[in-house]
Structures are given as structure tokens and as C-alpha cells.
Design a protein around this motif. Structure first.
Motif, mmCIF file in Angstrom:
data_model
loop_
_atom_site.group_PDB
_atom_site.id
_atom_site.type_symbol
_atom_site.label_atom_id
_atom_site.label_comp_id
_atom_site.label_asym_id
_atom_site.label_seq_id
_atom_site.Cartn_x
_atom_site.Cartn_y
_atom_site.Cartn_z
ATOM 1 N N ILE A 203 -4.387 -8.698 -1.400
ATOM 2 C CA ILE A 203 -3.375 -7.864 -0.752
ATOM 3 C C ILE A 203 -3.698 -6.382 -0.945
ATOM 4 C CG2 ILE A 203 -0.951 -7.130 -0.949
ATOM 5 C CD1 ILE A 203 -0.240 -10.102 -1.299
ATOM 6 N N LEU A 204 -4.129 -6.004 -2.143
ATOM 7 C CA LEU A 204 -4.503 -4.610 -2.386
ATOM 8 C C LEU A 204 -5.737 -4.234 -1.578
ATOM 9 C CD1 LEU A 204 -3.927 -4.364 -6.245
ATOM 10 C CD2 LEU A 204 -2.432 -3.564 -4.417
ATOM 11 N N ASN A 205 -6.674 -5.158 -1.462
ATOM 12 C CA ASN A 205 -7.869 -4.917 -0.645
ATOM 13 C C ASN A 205 -7.471 -4.606 0.794
ATOM 14 O OD1 ASN A 205 -9.683 -6.352 1.504
ATOM 15 N ND2 ASN A 205 -11.124 -5.822 -0.111
ATOM 16 N N GLN A 206 -6.617 -5.431 1.360
ATOM 17 C CA GLN A 206 -6.249 -5.274 2.753
ATOM 18 C C GLN A 206 -5.327 -4.072 2.966
ATOM 19 O OE1 GLN A 206 -5.306 -8.937 4.564
ATOM 20 N NE2 GLN A 206 -4.976 -8.096 6.599
ATOM 21 N N ALA B 174 0.834 -1.206 0.000
ATOM 22 C CA ALA B 174 0.000 0.000 0.000
ATOM 23 C C ALA B 174 0.868 1.255 0.000
ATOM 24 C CB ALA B 174 -0.931 -0.002 1.204
ATOM 25 N N ASP B 175 1.896 1.266 0.836
ATOM 26 C CA ASP B 175 2.806 2.421 0.868
ATOM 27 C C ASP B 175 3.513 2.587 -0.469
ATOM 28 O OD1 ASP B 175 4.458 4.441 2.613
ATOM 29 O OD2 ASP B 175 5.958 3.217 1.566
ATOM 30 N N PRO C 227 -8.017 0.602 3.746
ATOM 31 C CA PRO C 227 -7.992 1.369 4.994
ATOM 32 C C PRO C 227 -7.309 2.736 4.854
ATOM 33 C CG PRO C 227 -7.225 -0.891 5.341
ATOM 34 C CD PRO C 227 -7.235 -0.648 3.867
ATOM 35 N N ARG C 228 -6.692 3.000 3.698
ATOM 36 C CA ARG C 228 -5.895 4.225 3.530
ATOM 37 C C ARG C 228 -6.408 5.082 2.380
ATOM 38 N NH1 ARG C 228 -2.923 -0.172 4.853
ATOM 39 N NH2 ARG C 228 -1.753 0.020 6.802
ATOM 40 N N GLN C 229 -7.716 5.116 2.226
ATOM 41 C CA GLN C 229 -8.287 5.818 1.077
ATOM 42 C C GLN C 229 -8.115 7.330 1.154
ATOM 43 O OE1 GLN C 229 -11.824 4.267 -0.880
ATOM 44 N NE2 GLN C 229 -12.021 2.732 0.740
ATOM 45 N N GLU C 230 -7.850 7.862 2.343
ATOM 46 C CA GLU C 230 -7.617 9.310 2.449
ATOM 47 C C GLU C 230 -6.358 9.722 1.705
ATOM 48 O OE1 GLU C 230 -7.631 10.647 6.444
ATOM 49 O OE2 GLU C 230 -9.754 10.173 6.792
ATOM 50 N N GLU C 231 -5.417 8.797 1.573
ATOM 51 C CA GLU C 231 -4.164 9.111 0.862
ATOM 52 C C GLU C 231 -4.245 8.781 -0.619
ATOM 53 O OE1 GLU C 231 -2.967 8.524 5.128
ATOM 54 O OE2 GLU C 231 -4.062 7.229 3.740
ATOM 55 N N ASP D 89 -15.652 -1.578 -5.884
ATOM 56 C CA ASP D 89 -16.959 -1.410 -5.255
ATOM 57 C C ASP D 89 -16.846 -0.968 -3.803
ATOM 58 O OD1 ASP D 89 -18.185 -2.140 -7.592
ATOM 59 O OD2 ASP D 89 -18.779 -4.149 -6.943
ATOM 60 N N GLN D 90 -15.653 -1.063 -3.230
ATOM 61 C CA GLN D 90 -15.442 -0.691 -1.828
ATOM 62 C C GLN D 90 -14.919 0.736 -1.667
ATOM 63 O OE1 GLN D 90 -16.506 -3.055 0.244
ATOM 64 N NE2 GLN D 90 -16.828 -4.366 -1.547
ATOM 65 N N ILE D 91 -14.714 1.429 -2.785
ATOM 66 C CA ILE D 91 -14.206 2.800 -2.706
ATOM 67 C C ILE D 91 -15.282 3.708 -2.119
ATOM 68 C CG2 ILE D 91 -13.446 4.790 -4.064
ATOM 69 C CD1 ILE D 91 -12.167 2.827 -6.027
ATOM 70 N N THR D 92 -14.902 4.479 -1.128
ATOM 71 C CA THR D 92 -15.841 5.406 -0.501
ATOM 72 C C THR D 92 -15.771 6.764 -1.204
ATOM 73 O OG1 THR D 92 -14.157 6.024 1.131
ATOM 74 C CG2 THR D 92 -15.676 4.254 1.727
ATOM 75 N N GLY D 93 -16.873 7.504 -1.156
ATOM 76 C CA GLY D 93 -16.896 8.835 -1.763
ATOM 77 C C GLY D 93 -17.210 8.768 -3.248
ATOM 78 N N ASP D 94 -17.191 9.948 -3.861
ATOM 79 C CA ASP D 94 -17.585 10.073 -5.264
ATOM 80 C C ASP D 94 -16.422 9.957 -6.234
ATOM 81 O OD1 ASP D 94 -20.214 10.489 -4.481
ATOM 82 O OD2 ASP D 94 -19.913 12.651 -4.265
#
Length: 314
Positions: A97-100, A22-23, A104-108, A142-147
Motif C-alpha cells: 500500500i505504501l509502495n502504491q 499516502a495523504d 508516485p508522490r515523491q515530490e511531496e 530502493d525505488q526512491i528517486t534522487g539523492d
């Protein structure tokens, strides 16, 4: 084949791989979009865009000043405003792996600036558990939050009964997106993420499929009679994979240990990933768990340094 040693980062467990990947992905995103990993600099650039959108609007006829005091030409400014993060992914355990790691870091993550492609696809219905796009859609998109959503470029589902036509169609899509405005011999992804199966295949490039591994011109290849999983597929070619700005392998599990030893210690065997290690030398990174390296003796593992998210081990 000469021995080319890629960067290898090893972690005690699956979660450590997911966090580091993720990083790695977010760092690649930020370098592509902002040419820096400095969070303060990134925030300043974002603030300037929000406060003075006319300076970043490609329809404006007057350009901003660059660091030398000269006006940036309209063409240059337009290019800057259209920078996108082009990423290609494969399927299987990589998606988990990308899911996990990412969700959790969608703000970045700036999803709306992503162009997502697929390194390969199994020619099955998108509803099938074997579909790379279908799996990625269910577990990531499908798990992406926001628009803010990424642009996603997948195969034409109506062509899954003809692997050659499907490959030609996906190659045309790549040509339209990467070569329509510029004369390029190969597309360049900012990041190309791949797994590696126990039999040594990457994307849908299989060992002993010599003709495909030697392909020099095509961007996308049809695959028939694949030795495992769905028989009919399409895949990006070796030259396209090796041309990416960053090529990253993500491998986990004890079942991968024997093939990892061959890849890392017997490159002369000519496995697809060994060919990529050589062809993209200096741009290849491996993220693996300790189980996957269980049989390897002659490799140097490095400690991963987090660049864009907080080290979860601190």
C-alpha cells in the motif's frame, strides 16, 4: 474494556486506501516538520531556510527573532533545525500500500528528513521474502528517486539466531535515538503504521500471548513460537505503540472481515488492536477497504478529506 470508537475511513478498493494513506502520511510529515498543512506557508519556510541558512544553522551563535521580538535561544534554535519525521512501519500488505500510494508522490515527500523504524521484524535474512526490512527496501527505499534518502533503523542481521539479544539490541538503538539527550520513559513516533492479520495479530503481538500484551516496561520484545509465519521475531510493545502521536491501521481484503468484526464490535475480546484502540484513544485511525468491513454492522464510517495531495476522485 470499554468501547472506544476510532476514526474509520472506508474505500471501495485497494487503490483508494493507498491514495488516502499516502495523504495521511504526507500530512503527518508536514505537521511534524512545519506545524502546518498550508502549502504556501511550507514553501515560505523552505525559501527562508534556503535564502538565509545561517538562521537555521545550529552552529551559529546568534539566533533569529521569534514572533515576540525576542531572540530565540541557541538551544531552542538548534532543536528547531533538527526536527525529523519519526515513523515506524510494519510489513506485509502495508508495504504494498505504501509502495502504491507514496512512490508516485515523491515530490511531496522529504525523504532526507525521515527516520524510519520497524514496528516488528521476522528474524530471517534480509534477502528473505519474510523480512519486513527486506520487503520495504525492495519495494520502497530502493525505488526512491534522487539523492535524498531517509535514515533507516533496522535490526542487526547478525543477531537473528537469538530473539532476546536481537530485541535487546533494537531496544538499545531506540534508547540511543529517543532517550540519549532527554529523559523519556517511552519513545514517541510521529506516526506508527500497522496492518492487522486475519488471526488478529498486529506488529508481532499475537492474541493469547497474554504476557506480552501485558508488558508495561520493555520497549522491544522477543517473540518465539509465533503461530503463523516465521516463529522467531521481535516487536514493539503495546505501551510504545500506544505512545505514538498517531497510530494508523491499514487493512484490506475479504479475509480480514471476520477479525475486523471482532475488533470493532467485540472489544472485550482483548485483541491487540482493540487494546491499542483503547490505549491510544483519540489518536487512532483506520484505513480499510469495503471488503474488510464486509461483516461489520455496528460501526460508523467517515468520508476521508484529503489534506496534502489532490483528491484523486475529483
Amino acid at each position: 474494556m470499554t468501547t472506544t470508537v476510532p476514526l474509520i475511513y472506508s474505500f471501495p478498493e485497494f487503490l483508494g486506501v493507498a491514495d488516502a494513506v499516502a495523504d495521511h502520511v504526507i500530512s503527518a510529515q508536514n505537521m511534524t516538520l512545519y506545524n502546518t498543512l498550508d502549502v504556501n506557508q511550507i514553501n515560505i519556510i523552505k525559501s527562508n531556510k534556503a535564502a538565509r541558512p545561517q538562521l537555521f544553522n545550529s552552529s551559529s551563535s546568534i539566533g533569529p527573532f521569534n514572533g515576540t521580538g525576542n531572540v530565540i535561544k541557541k538551544k531552542e534554535k538548534k532543536k528547531r533545525s533538527e526536527v525529523r519525521f519519526k515513523i515506524a512501519i510494519s510489513g506485509g500488505s502495508l508495504i504494498k500500500i505504501l509502495n502504491q500510494g507514496l512512490l508516485p508522490r515523491q515530490e511531496e515527500i522529504e525523504w532526507d528528513k525521515w527516520d524510519v523504524y520497524f514496528a516488528d521484524e521476522r528474524l530471517v535474512s534480509f534477502e528473505s521474502q519474510d523480512s519486513n526490512y527486506g520487503q520495504a527496501k525492495r519495494e520502497i527505499f530502493d525505488q526512491i528517486t534522487g539523492d535524498r534518502k531517509p535514515n533507516i533503523y533496522h535490526i542487526n542481521e547478525s543477531l537473528i539466531n537469538d530473539s532476546q539479544e536481537c530485541a535487546d539490541n533494537y531496544e538499545k538503538l531506540l534508547i540511543d535515538n529517543f532517550a540519549k539527550k532527554d529523559s523519556v520513559k517511552l519513545p514517541m513516533f510521529d506516526l506508527l503504521l500497522l496492518g492487522c492479520a486475519p488471526d488478529g495479530h498486529i506488529a508481532s503481538l499475537f492474541p493469547n500471548h497474554g504476557e506480552q500484551l501485558r508488558e508495561k516496561l520493555a520497549w522491544c520484545l522477543p517473540v518465539s513460537k509465533a503461530p503463523s509465519g516465521p516463529e522467531n521475531r521481535i516487536t514493539l510493545s503495546i505501551p510504545v505503540i500506544c505512545h505514538a502521536h498517531r497510530v494508523t491501521f491499514v487493512v484490506e481484503g475479504l479475509t480480514k472481515a471476520p477479525i475486523m468484526r471482532t475488533i470493532m464490535e467485540r472489544p472485550e475480546k482483548g485483541l491487540p488492536s482493540s487494546i491499542v484502540n483503547e490505549g491510544a484513544a483519540g489518536r487512532v485511525t483506520w484505513f480499510v477497504d469495503d471488503d474488510a468491513l464486509n461483516d461489520c454492522y455496528d460501526i460508523t464510517k467517515k468520508k476521508y478529506k484529503y489534506l496534502s495531495i489532490e483528491d484523486p476522485n475529483l
